[in-house]
Write a protein that holds these residues in place. Structure first.
Motif, PDB file in Angstrom:
ATOM      1  N   ALA A 269       7.180  10.713  16.158  1.00 55.81           N
ATOM      2  CA  ALA A 269       7.978  11.730  15.467  1.00 55.81           C
ATOM      3  C   ALA A 269       7.151  12.402  14.368  1.00 55.81           C
ATOM      4  O   ALA A 269       7.227  13.623  14.170  1.00 55.81           O
ATOM      5  CB  ALA A 269       9.231  11.095  14.873  1.00 55.81           C
TER       6      ALA A 269
ATOM      7  N   PRO B 110       0.839  -1.202   0.000  1.00 58.01           N
ATOM      8  CA  PRO B 110       0.000   0.000   0.000  1.00 58.01           C
ATOM      9  C   PRO B 110       0.877   1.257   0.000  1.00 58.01           C
ATOM     10  O   PRO B 110       2.014   1.225   0.478  1.00 58.01           O
ATOM     11  CB  PRO B 110      -0.763  -0.112   1.319  1.00 58.01           C
ATOM     12  N   ARG B 111       0.327   2.361  -0.515  1.00 57.10           N
ATOM     13  CA  ARG B 111       1.071   3.617  -0.559  1.00 57.10           C
ATOM     14  C   ARG B 111       1.481   4.037   0.851  1.00 57.10           C
ATOM     15  O   ARG B 111       0.711   3.903   1.794  1.00 57.10           O
ATOM     16  CB  ARG B 111       0.176   4.702  -1.172  1.00 57.10           C
ATOM     17  N   ARG B 112       2.699   4.532   0.981  1.00 58.03           N
ATOM     18  CA  ARG B 112       3.199   4.918   2.303  1.00 58.03           C
ATOM     19  C   ARG B 112       2.916   6.378   2.588  1.00 58.03           C
ATOM     20  O   ARG B 112       2.983   7.212   1.699  1.00 58.03           O
ATOM     21  CB  ARG B 112       4.701   4.660   2.374  1.00 58.03           C
ATOM     22  N   VAL B 113       2.640   6.644   3.851  1.00 58.95           N
ATOM     23  CA  VAL B 113       2.343   8.014   4.274  1.00 58.95           C
ATOM     24  C   VAL B 113       3.648   8.740   4.559  1.00 58.95           C
ATOM     25  O   VAL B 113       4.554   8.196   5.170  1.00 58.95           O
ATOM     26  CB  VAL B 113       1.471   7.966   5.546  1.00 58.95           C
ATOM     27  N   GLY B 114       3.742   9.967   4.109  1.00 56.38           N
ATOM     28  CA  GLY B 114       4.957  10.741   4.365  1.00 56.38           C
ATOM     29  C   GLY B 114       4.636  12.189   4.659  1.00 56.38           C
ATOM     30  O   GLY B 114       3.467  12.561   4.883  1.00 56.38           O
ATOM     31  N   PHE B 115       5.671  13.011   4.619  1.00 57.23           N
ATOM     32  CA  PHE B 115       5.495  14.407   4.985  1.00 57.23           C
ATOM     33  C   PHE B 115       4.548  15.129   4.014  1.00 57.23           C
ATOM     34  O   PHE B 115       3.839  16.060   4.408  1.00 57.23           O
ATOM     35  CB  PHE B 115       6.863  15.109   5.017  1.00 57.23           C
ATOM     36  N   SER B 116       4.535  14.709   2.761  1.00 58.65           N
ATOM     37  CA  SER B 116       3.618  15.322   1.784  1.00 58.65           C
ATOM     38  C   SER B 116       2.173  15.231   2.262  1.00 58.65           C
ATOM     39  O   SER B 116       1.382  16.163   2.069  1.00 58.65           O
ATOM     40  CB  SER B 116       3.736  14.646   0.414  1.00 58.65           C
TER      41      SER B 116
ATOM     42  N   ARG C 207       4.026  26.384  12.538  1.00 64.16           N
ATOM     43  CA  ARG C 207       4.670  27.290  11.592  1.00 64.16           C
ATOM     44  C   ARG C 207       3.674  28.014  10.701  1.00 64.16           C
ATOM     45  O   ARG C 207       3.915  29.132  10.254  1.00 64.16           O
ATOM     46  CB  ARG C 207       5.645  26.506  10.705  1.00 64.16           C
TER      47      ARG C 207
ATOM     48  N   ALA D 133       4.810  14.786  15.997  1.00 71.89           N
ATOM     49  CA  ALA D 133       5.510  16.014  16.393  1.00 71.89           C
ATOM     50  C   ALA D 133       5.805  16.894  15.176  1.00 71.89           C
ATOM     51  O   ALA D 133       5.774  18.128  15.251  1.00 71.89           O
ATOM     52  CB  ALA D 133       6.810  15.656  17.103  1.00 71.89           C
ATOM     53  N   ASP D 134       6.071  16.254  14.032  1.00 73.06           N
ATOM     54  CA  ASP D 134       6.291  17.020  12.793  1.00 73.06           C
ATOM     55  C   ASP D 134       5.025  17.778  12.396  1.00 73.06           C
ATOM     56  O   ASP D 134       5.090  18.921  11.940  1.00 73.06           O
ATOM     57  CB  ASP D 134       6.718  16.088  11.652  1.00 73.06           C
TER      58      ASP D 134
ATOM     59  N   ARG E 118       4.694  20.781  14.620  1.00 69.38           N
ATOM     60  CA  ARG E 118       5.618  21.838  14.192  1.00 69.38           C
ATOM     61  C   ARG E 118       5.094  22.542  12.941  1.00 69.38           C
ATOM     62  O   ARG E 118       5.155  23.754  12.817  1.00 69.38           O
ATOM     63  CB  ARG E 118       7.004  21.223  13.925  1.00 69.38           C
ATOM     64  N   LEU E 119       4.570  21.745  12.017  1.00 75.01           N
ATOM     65  CA  LEU E 119       4.071  22.317  10.771  1.00 75.01           C
ATOM     66  C   LEU E 119       2.885  23.240  11.035  1.00 75.01           C
ATOM     67  O   LEU E 119       2.800  24.346  10.487  1.00 75.01           O
ATOM     68  CB  LEU E 119       3.665  21.184   9.820  1.00 75.01           C
TER      69      LEU E 119
ATOM     70  N   TYR F   6       1.601  17.764   5.002  1.00 73.61           N
ATOM     71  CA  TYR F   6       1.489  19.115   4.461  1.00 73.61           C
ATOM     72  C   TYR F   6       0.100  19.325   3.845  1.00 73.61           C
ATOM     73  O   TYR F   6      -0.527  20.369   4.053  1.00 73.61           O
ATOM     74  CB  TYR F   6       2.583  19.367   3.415  1.00 73.61           C
TER      75      TYR F   6
END
Lengths: 543, 163
Positions: B50, B18-24, B61, B53-54, B57-58, B27
């Motif tokens: 982590a 399955p598609r992996r979840v990331g920072f994109s 910001r 927490a990202d 932070r996002l 966002y």
């Protein structure tokens, strides 16, 4: 194998898997519902990280982050808010959103940053790769960690020294991550098994690697209890391919007596991977014609569909090694694909009867059909080159002449000489040279086909027909006016000729090696029995 | 070199997962008003501190205002959060006891009003809600008592972001 060794190998495998997952996360990233990064960019990223040649890209990235943070929305919006990572998208975004900041400007080719000790430009074409690098960093190190490192760059008047320090800090954090996760244990294990087999079967001579030896290796090793390294025939072929390529590169560079080993133990004569960058380039990692065709500026023209490109991947990756191991390439294409179907069936957890039926029906094509597929691809590349000539000539591009001369080197061009006579004062020792003028004159000449010799006129007609016969992006009449399309044809000429050369050489080797279709037919039947039997051995216990 | 080439092959080997979840994905969730939290993102956030927490932070910001956790949270639910420029109040509906008003008051009418509210509680999916248009410096939402937004806002340990 004792328990401690097994545990270490398993731990190493887990670490490698985490890194592989990080690469997949980048490859899976989406923007506006599309893949954010092209396959080419993803491959470049893997290569840059695995070969540890990331120092310079990280410096470029830090400069770019500094410039990008001058855009409305900050650097996050620049990298994640502008859609798929393409050069044109970054250019458009920068032009629309770059707030006036001292020392940062959007130039024609990229973003320009002025520092007291010089200027640094990050080109738009480089930005998709740097964007993937940042995506990878936030995946493995985390957004907060990256954001903390680059915080000083966000202040007005950040210096070149601060940029450099931030790049070094990122490199240091990445190094620490890779130290934990870039494990070569699995690759070393594979390498040792290849060497041990060669030692037993061929007196350790790499020259003895041939189609029969690769098949024997797969039959012997695929069913062993040493893990899944060599379960698929494709994995076995790729391992031998890399072995041959690494050996050839080492021979080219230093001679066999100076073969180097990757690693950090200098006392043992090992070298860091980046020192072997030259060797990696020589095996085609950076000059892959399929990558070039898929990337800007060639991508403005759809030279190949995804299916066509996929059909050529192994042949292109193999380069001239394919000519040495033609039957192995056919086996990969035919039985490798069958094995992929079987492993998909395993994931679907089919009932035993259905799974055995899947194994028996897994082979979807024979060698003759596979050869025919390569022939059809060769014809398509030839037709694309002809069509490219038409498009380039219509656009008045000088590359049309190159395409003509390479496609028809034996034509008689003497009748054209008068049209290209150099005029000027006879006693002048300066020869006028204006390639663009020549291209324009050439285009005019082609348009007036009456003045051409019959073979040349036929060529021009064939090229026009080829162009009209392709109905994909770039080959439609309305595409002619688009300068990006003309640029795509101009840039596509070299990789298309590279594909033509590869397909032609491989086609000749197949014709020589296997003879007629009947000979390939009997070879296929022998192989089919052998592969299906091995598939049942490999997967029979899984049902 | 064999090892390097082999590692590259291994890393780029296509796998049917399955598609992996990331920072994109973080966002997009933090910036696209129309995108709710996808189940796979919620699952990844619950699994990976982590990543959570990202996200914080996002949001930190990109938000125009952040309400910290309610200091020294009492045993009861938080009904009001005061900030320099904004105040959030939960006021039960007199007409319908199962509903509650979420009222956001803006002190500075010159500033563009927020369009989104995010409420994040540790270990739980962040909740995002589109805000209606402000009238005379007040944004008002009528929500069910048990709605995720109200539940989250009543948690004094939740962090609230306006943007």
């Amino acid at each position: 194998m004792n328990a401690a060794v097994a545990e270490r190998l398993l731990l190493e495998a887990d670490k490698s898997a985490e890194l592989a997952n990080a690469f997949r996360t980048v490859a899976d990233a989406e923007a506006d519902g599309q893949p954010k990064f092209t396959e080419v960019i993803c491959r470049d990223l893997v290569r840059t990280v695995v070969c540890r040649v990331y120092a310079l890209p990280l410096l470029e990235l830090c400069h770019l982050i500094r410039a990008a943070d001058g855009c409305a929305g900050g650097y996050e919006a620049f990298f994640w808010g502008g859609g798929p990572a393409r050069a044109g998208a970054f250019r458009g975004y920068a032009e629309r959103n770059l707030v006036s900041l001292p020392g940062i400007a959007a130039a024609k080719t990229g973003l320009k940053l002025d520092y007291p000790d010089g200027t640094f430009t990050v080109t738009y074409s480089r930005m998709p790769f740097l964007s993937a690098m940042l995506e990878f960093l936030v995946t493995v190190i985390g957004y907060r960690a990256v954001d903390d490192v680059i915080e000083p760059l966000r202040a007005r008047g950040a210096t070149g020294k601060q940029v450099s320090n931030a790049a070094k800090e990122l490199a240091s954090q990445l190094y620490a991550y890779l130290k934990e996760h870039l494990s070569s244990a699995q690759s070393q294990r594979k390498f040792r098994r290849l060497i041990a087999f060669l030692d037993r079967a061929a007196d350790e001579s790499p020259d003895a690697i041939d189609d029969a030896l690769i098949l024997d290796f797969w039959l012997e090793e695929s069913a062993s209890d040493k893990g899944a390294d060599f379960k698929t025939f494709r994995a076995v072929y790729l391992a031998f391919l890399r072995f041959i390529q690494a050996l050839a590169a080492a021979q080219n560079r230093d001679g066999l007596e100076n073969v180097k080993v990757l690693g950090a133990d200098r006392s043992a004569g090992e070298v860091e991977p980046h020192e072997l960058e030259y060797g990696l380039e020589t095996v085609g990692e950076t000059e892959n014609p399929l990558d070039k065709l898929a990337d800007d500026p060639c991508s403005a023209v759809r030279f190949l569909t995804k299916t066509e490109a996929r059909s050529l991947e192994l042949l292109v990756e193999s380069d001239t090694v394919a000519d040495r191991l033609p039957l192995s390439v056919l086996r990969c294409e035919v039985f490798g694909a069958a094995q992929a179907r079987i492993t998909q069936g395993l994931r679907r957890r089919l009932a035993p009867d259905a799974f055995l039926a899947l194994i028996d029906d897994s082979v979807a094509q024979d060698y003759a059909e596979c050869r025919a597929r390569f022939s059809a691809l060769a014809e398509h590349v030839e037709r694309s080159l002809l069509a490219s000539f038409h498009a380039l000539a219509e656009a008045g591009r000088a590359e049309a002449i190159t395409v003509l001369l390479r496609l028809r080197p034996d034509l008689d061009y003497s009748s054209l000489a008068a049209h290209f006579a150099v005029t000027g004062p006879e006693d002048d020792n300066v020869i006028p040279f204006a390639p663009h003028g020549v291209a324009a004159r050439f285009a005019t000449l082609l348009a007036a086909t009456d003045s051409l010799t019959e073979p040349l006129r036929n060529f021009v007609t064939d090229a026009k027909t080829a162009y009209a016969g392709l109905s994909r992006q770039g080959f439609r009449d309305r595409d002619m006016a688009d300068p990006a399309v003309a640029g795509g044809f101009a840039a596509g000429e070299a990789p298309l000729f590279a594909l033509r050369t590869r397909l032609s050489a491989f086609g000749q080797v197949l014709a020589r090696a296997g003879g007629d279709d009947a000979a390939y037919g009997s070879q296929f039947e022998r192989d089919r029995i052998l592969f299906l039997r091995q598939f049942r051995v490999l997967y029979g216990a899984d049902i | 070199m064999f090892e390097a080439l082999d590692m590259i092959d291994t890393a780029i080997e296509p796998v049917a997962t399955p598609r992996r979840v990331g920072f994109s994905d973080l966002y997009t969730f933090a910036n696209d008003p129309d995108r709710d939290m996808a189940p796979e993102l919620a699952e990844a956030l619950a699994r990976d501190e982590a990543l959570e927490a990202d996200l914080i932070r996002l949001l930190d910001r990109t938000a125009i205002y952040r309400f910290p956790k309610v200091a020294a949270a009492s045993s009861g639910p938080a009904l009001r959060r005061d900030g320099d420029l904004y105040r959030i109040t939960l006021r039960p509906s007199r007409a319908e006891p199962t509903q509650i008003y979420v009222i956001i008051e803006l002190a500075d009418l010159e500033m563009p009003p927020p369009a989104l509210i995010y409420v994040c509680r540790s270990g739980r999916p962040c909740h995002k809600h589109q805000l209606p248009v402000a009238h005379d410096g007040t944004i008002q939402i009528l929500a069910d008592l048990g709605s995720p937004l109200v539940e989250a806002l009543r948690d004094g340990q939740a962090e609230v972001y306006l943007r």
